[in-house]
Design a protein around this motif. Structure first.
Motif, short mmCIF file in Angstrom:
data_model
loop_
_atom_site.label_atom_id
_atom_site.label_comp_id
_atom_site.label_asym_id
_atom_site.label_seq_id
_atom_site.Cartn_x
_atom_site.Cartn_y
_atom_site.Cartn_z
N LEU A 1 64.86 105.53 54.27
CA LEU A 1 64.75 106.84 53.62
C LEU A 1 65.20 107.99 54.40
O LEU A 1 65.52 109.00 54.27
N GLN A 2 65.20 107.58 55.83
CA GLN A 2 65.48 108.84 56.94
C GLN A 2 64.83 110.03 56.94
O GLN A 2 65.14 111.22 57.12
N ASN A 3 63.36 109.68 56.58
CA ASN A 3 62.79 111.26 56.39
C ASN A 3 61.42 110.91 56.26
O ASN A 3 60.79 110.05 55.54
N ASP A 4 60.67 111.42 57.16
CA ASP A 4 59.26 111.12 57.38
C ASP A 4 58.38 111.26 56.17
O ASP A 4 57.28 110.27 56.17
N GLN A 5 58.46 112.30 55.68
CA GLN A 5 57.49 112.73 54.53
C GLN A 5 57.77 111.59 53.29
O GLN A 5 56.81 111.23 52.82
N ASP A 6 59.12 111.44 53.23
CA ASP A 6 59.69 110.32 52.31
C ASP A 6 58.91 108.87 52.52
O ASP A 6 58.42 108.18 51.63
N ALA A 7 58.82 108.51 53.69
CA ALA A 7 58.70 107.42 54.21
C ALA A 7 57.12 107.35 54.16
O ALA A 7 56.64 106.29 53.69
N GLU A 8 56.49 108.37 54.44
CA GLU A 8 55.01 108.21 54.29
C GLU A 8 54.53 107.98 52.91
O GLU A 8 53.67 107.19 52.45
N ASP A 9 55.32 108.85 51.79
CA ASP A 9 54.87 108.42 50.26
C ASP A 9 55.32 107.15 50.14
O ASP A 9 54.48 106.65 49.22
N ALA A 10 56.30 106.64 50.54
CA ALA A 10 56.74 105.31 49.90
C ALA A 10 55.88 104.14 50.47
O ALA A 10 55.49 103.29 49.67
N VAL A 11 55.09 104.48 51.78
CA VAL A 11 54.15 103.41 52.21
C VAL A 11 53.16 103.78 51.63
O VAL A 11 52.56 102.60 51.19
N GLN A 12 52.65 104.70 51.35
CA GLN A 12 51.33 104.97 50.38
C GLN A 12 51.47 104.32 49.17
O GLN A 12 50.52 103.80 48.42
N GLU A 13 52.45 104.65 48.33
CA GLU A 13 53.00 104.16 47.12
C GLU A 13 52.91 102.44 47.06
O GLU A 13 52.31 101.86 46.11
N ALA A 14 53.32 102.07 48.08
CA ALA A 14 53.43 100.50 48.34
C ALA A 14 52.15 99.91 48.41
O ALA A 14 51.80 98.83 48.03
N ILE A 15 51.17 100.43 49.23
CA ILE A 15 49.92 100.01 49.36
C ILE A 15 48.98 100.29 48.16
O ILE A 15 48.65 98.95 47.87
N CYS A 16 49.26 101.02 47.61
CA CYS A 16 48.24 101.24 46.33
C CYS A 16 49.05 99.94 45.49
O CYS A 16 48.18 99.51 44.41
N ALA A 17 50.40 99.93 45.15
CA ALA A 17 51.06 98.85 44.25
C ALA A 17 50.62 97.56 44.98
O ALA A 17 50.24 96.79 43.87
N ALA A 18 50.45 97.27 45.96
CA ALA A 18 50.21 96.11 46.44
C ALA A 18 48.79 95.75 46.55
O ALA A 18 48.43 94.45 45.74
#
Length: 162
Positions: free
Chosen positions: A30-47
């Motif tokens: 994503l090349q963006n810290d905020q988007d990366a943090e959001d993606a990680v958070q969403e992935a953890i919830c989905a997992a």
């Protein structure tokens, strides 16, 4: 054969063990810290919600990284990013610039295309095998090898290594 669902404590411990890898992977895509943090958070919830689909707890890391990569690609599809040429110019030496001032390796990696950058980050920075990267990115092992080869060639070119 009955499948056991990961309990909350084991799930959390596994997430903590691979949180740096998750962030680094998301940041590379994503090349963006905020988007990366959001993606990680969403992935953890989905997992967590789908933890009953994990067949082999020993394969937790590739499984959760696959969920993360899918989340990152969803974000990329939604935003259809455009790249400002001045941003790319920051990664490359200017025409009249002193040749001793070279691009750092990480800057060069960040200038790679999304598909090459993801493969390089997972292989060199996160230590995943070709087979694991293949599973995470949803491509063949041959495609992973091709991407790594192309990325190395591009990095050599960017870093002026002969």
């Amino acid at each position: 054969m009955t499948r056991t669902v990961l309990d909350k404590e084991i799930f959390c411990a596994d997430i903590v063990a691979c949180q740096e890898t998750m962030f680094r992977t998301a940041r590379a895509i994503l090349q963006n810290d905020q988007d990366a943090e959001d993606a990680v958070q969403e992935a953890i919830c989905a997992a967590f919600a789908r933890r009953d689909t994990l067949r082999d707890p020993e394969r937790f890391r590739p499984w959760v990284l696959r969920i993360l990569v899918n989340q990152c690609y969803d974000i990329c599809r939604k935003r259809r990013p455009t790249v400002d040429l001045s941003d790319v110019a920051d990664y490359l030496p200017a025409a009249g610039e002193d040749p001793t001032e070279r691009v750092t390796l990480w800057q060069a990696v960040l200038s790679l295309s999304d598909d090459l950058r993801a493969a390089v980050t997972l292989f060199y920075y996160d230590g995943l095998s070709i087979r694991e990267i293949s599973g995470v990115l949803g491509i063949s092992e041959a495609a992973v090898k091709t991407r790594l080869s192309r990325a190395r060639a591009r990095l050599r070119q960017l870093l002026d290594e002969k």
